[in-house]
Enzyme design. Structure first.
Site, PDB file in Angstrom:
ATOM      1  CE  LYS A   1       4.196 -10.384   7.225  1.00 34.74           C
ATOM      2  NZ  LYS A   1       4.822 -10.069   6.620  1.00 34.74           N
TER       3      LYS A   1
ATOM      4  CB  SER B   1       5.638  -8.238   2.666  1.00 33.88           C
ATOM      5  OG  SER B   1       5.180  -9.689   1.791  1.00 33.88           O
TER       6      SER B   1
ATOM      7  CB  SER C   1       3.167 -11.674   3.345  1.00 42.99           C
ATOM      8  OG  SER C   1       3.908 -10.852   4.129  1.00 42.99           O
TER       9      SER C   1
END
Lengths: 94, 533
Positions: free
Chosen positions: B97, B197, B173
């Site tokens: 990420k 997330s 996210s």
């Protein structure tokens, strides 16, 4: 806005104000809870840190960083390896 | 001949690489071929008009690290050819990420303000994965600074799409990470979980997502959102891969003093030993949602959808058939998780975001300014999107001296009550002594793109069942447990006491084995239809 250091247009300010008010409505759901008392402890990390699982503080020893050049190279403005900032606003002392 | 190595579980790839039946380079070839087929344009700034083709791609990535990946693969192959021992993750392609620093890569946090920032060092957890011979293939898209549950707030467009339905969000996210894994663009992705997330997008995309106990994995090199809540965690296609990744990432780090000194257990030694005798709770408090009605300020309480509840009950019955005891428990403070989170996360975010000021690194306004303050204001207004700005404003408001007692301290006390809910039902309590609590991961399946984005409260309520674990600091895993009538994945969450990662993996693996022949397990995300062997 001054403390947040963000310049907003009037249109943006209207949107943010609306969203903040809706968020405050959700936050005020906390008022419905009756078990919170002055003696209720606060929790800051969830898990409990004890002497059994907590790291000792490192010795305060200066180390030469190998990142310095790479960090300096990305700064918006430098002079002789110092950070250059725009001038500070002048304010009359009270 | 293995046709599509990118679709094999990571732990099988390592076995094949170590036996010299497959080269690490061939794995990397396969992964980048898959990315080329399904991913489309990587996220970029100021990309406003999406084409029809854009809407038919996954867009999981912001940047690819092909040179780094091939160099690592060649190093691994050489090591094995030379008779040297390769690491426990040899040849496993992983994505990261774009909230983690990886030395020499652009690290954007999905924000304009960091759009050209190149990381000077590598996050500890990624460093540990690379030291175990995992191969970093790229950086995945995310909500800006992780602020969101759909990836739509990223400044880098096109934002990721759900491989199960390309007109729906992948969650957030860590949505790019979950979408990448679901589409075979890497076996594992490393995400971060502040309110769900990792688990929420894993559930939306039909993959496994693990949030470890707070302090189990170092946050060094993770760009901070809510420092008391953030946890790095793996997303993978199967439970064993998640266990291998977490085993590699877990441990004390002197560069993050909140990492605990207690050594991690061996997550793999007993992973297939089953659940006989385990006590697993379910709670009605996780079968109802409280949310704000669209278009009004009123909060409504409603039962979750029947198919999501039925999926959880079905998973519980599966574990019961394997010898676990299912016990109903009360979790009375669950509904306060989001209101408390609105306060705590905003205060921490506002504090963390003050470092982005156009002086030390990142974007600085190109407009003229008369002094430092004006430069700050213009830089932050132009560099941040709406979600960081909202968090800064709310964080500063609720932590202001005159309101702090009403909001911040109250939220921290509420956090204690949420934690006490778990302490009262888990092992070593005088209560039901559960090994784990089973809940739905999300109140809904993946929602359509543009349906929720812009309503910051409704979006936050997507995390209603995942955020309690972040308040309490406990570990949690989301596992795929079925498909909805509309063929969208439904995830089930398992929560356990502090440092019960090994138990959670064991329960998740038991469920995975018991359901391996269920028809929903053989379904393929439409985005990769026809690409798998």
């Amino acid at each position: 806005m001054e403390f947040a250091a963000i310049e907003l247009t009037e249109e943006e300010a209207i949107y943010f104000l609306k969203q903040l008010n809706i968020q405050l409505t959700a936050i005020h759901e906390m008022d419905l809870i009756t078990e919170i008392e002055t003696t209720t402890p606060i929790t800051t990390h969830g898990i409990r840190y004890t002497t059994m699982n907590t790291q000792f503080l490192r010795e305060d020893v200066a180390k030469v960083s190998s990142y310095a050049d790479s960090i300096l190279a990305q700064m918006p403005e430098t002079k002789s390896r110092y950070v250059v900032t725009p001038s500070l606003p002048l304010r009359e002392l009270e | 001949m293995i046709n599509h190595p990118c679709d094999l579980p990571g732990h099988k790839l390592t076995r094949l690489v170590k036996r010299k039946e497959l080269s690490a380079v061939a794995i990397v070839d396969s992964v980048f071929a898959r990315i080329k087929s399904v991913d489309g344009e990587p996220g970029k700034l100021d990309y406003l008009n999406l084409t029809r083709e854009d809407k038919e791609k996954v867009h999981a990535f912001i940047s690819l690290t092909e040179d780094r990946a091939y160099q690592a693969a060649e190093r691994i192959d050489k090591k094995i050819e030379g008779g040297k021992e390769a690491g426990p993750m040899a040849g496993i392609p992983i994505s990261v990420k774009d909230i983690f620093l990886v030395k020499g890569t652009r690290t954007t946090a999905g924000s304009r303000i960091l759009s050209s920032f190149v990381a000077p060092y590598t996050a500890t957890c990624v460093e540990m994965l690379e030291a175990a011979d995992a191969i970093v293939i790229g950086k995945t898209n995310l909500d800006e600074f992780t602020f969101g549950s759909s990836c739509e707030s990223s400044a880098f467009k096109p934002t990721p799409r759900n491989p199960w339905s390309l007109d729906r969000v992948p969650g957030g996210s860590s949505g790019g990470s979950a979408a990448a894994v679901a589409a075979g663009e890497g076996s594992i992705s490393i995400g971060s979980d502040t309110a769900g997330s990792v688990r929420q997008p894993a559930s939306f995309c039909g993959v496994v997502g693990f949030k470890p106990t707070y302090g189990r994995v170092s946050r060094h090199g993770l760009i901070a959102f809510g420092s008391s809540l953030d946890c790095p965690g793996p997303i993978s296609n199967n439970v064993i891969d998640a266990a291998i990744a977490l085993q590699t990432m877990a441990g004390k780090d002197s560069r993050d003093p909140t990492t605990i000194t207690q050594k991690p257990e061996d997550y793999l030694a007993q992973i297939s030993d089953g659940v006989e005798g385990m006590r697993i709770g379910i709670s009605e408090d996780y079968f109802r949602i409280i949310y704000k009605s669209p278009g009004s300020n009123k909060l409504r309480q409603e039962p979750i959808s029947k198919e999501i509840k039925a999926t959880v009950e079905n998973a519980a019955r599966t574990l019961e058939s394997l010898g676990a005891k299912i016990i109903e428990v009360n979790m009375p403070h669950t509904r306060y998780g989001i209101p408390a989170y609105f306060v705590i996360s905003r205060v921490e975010a506002a504090s963390n975001l003050h470092r982005f000021d156009g002086v030390k690194y990142g974007f600085r306004t190109e407009d003229s300014y008369i002094d430092l303050n004006e430069m700050y204001s213009k830089t932050r207004a132009q560099g941040f999107g709406s979600q960081p700005i909202l968090r800064i404003l709310m964080g500063m408001y609720v932590s202001a001296a005159q309101y702090s007692e009403d909001y911040y301290r109250k939220a921290l006390k509420l956090r204690s009550l949420i934690r006490s809910d778990f302490e009262e039902v888990f092992k070593d309590s005088s209560g039901p002594q559960l090994d784990a609590l089973m809940t739905p991961t999300n109140p809904t399946v993946a929602f359509p793109i543009n349906e929720v984005y812009g309503d910051s409260v409704l979006m936050q309520y997507a995390d209603q069942f995942t955020v309690p674990a972040n308040h309490a600091g406990i570990p949690g895993i989301s596992i795929p447990a079925g498909l909805s009538e509309s063929k969208l994945p439904i995830g089930v969450q398992l929560l356990g006491p502090d440092f019960s990662e090994e138990t959670l993996f064991r329960i998740a693996r038991a469920h995975e084995i018991a359901t391996q022949n269920d028809p929903w397990r053989s379904a393929t995300p439409p985005a990769v239809e026809g690409l798998r062997s």
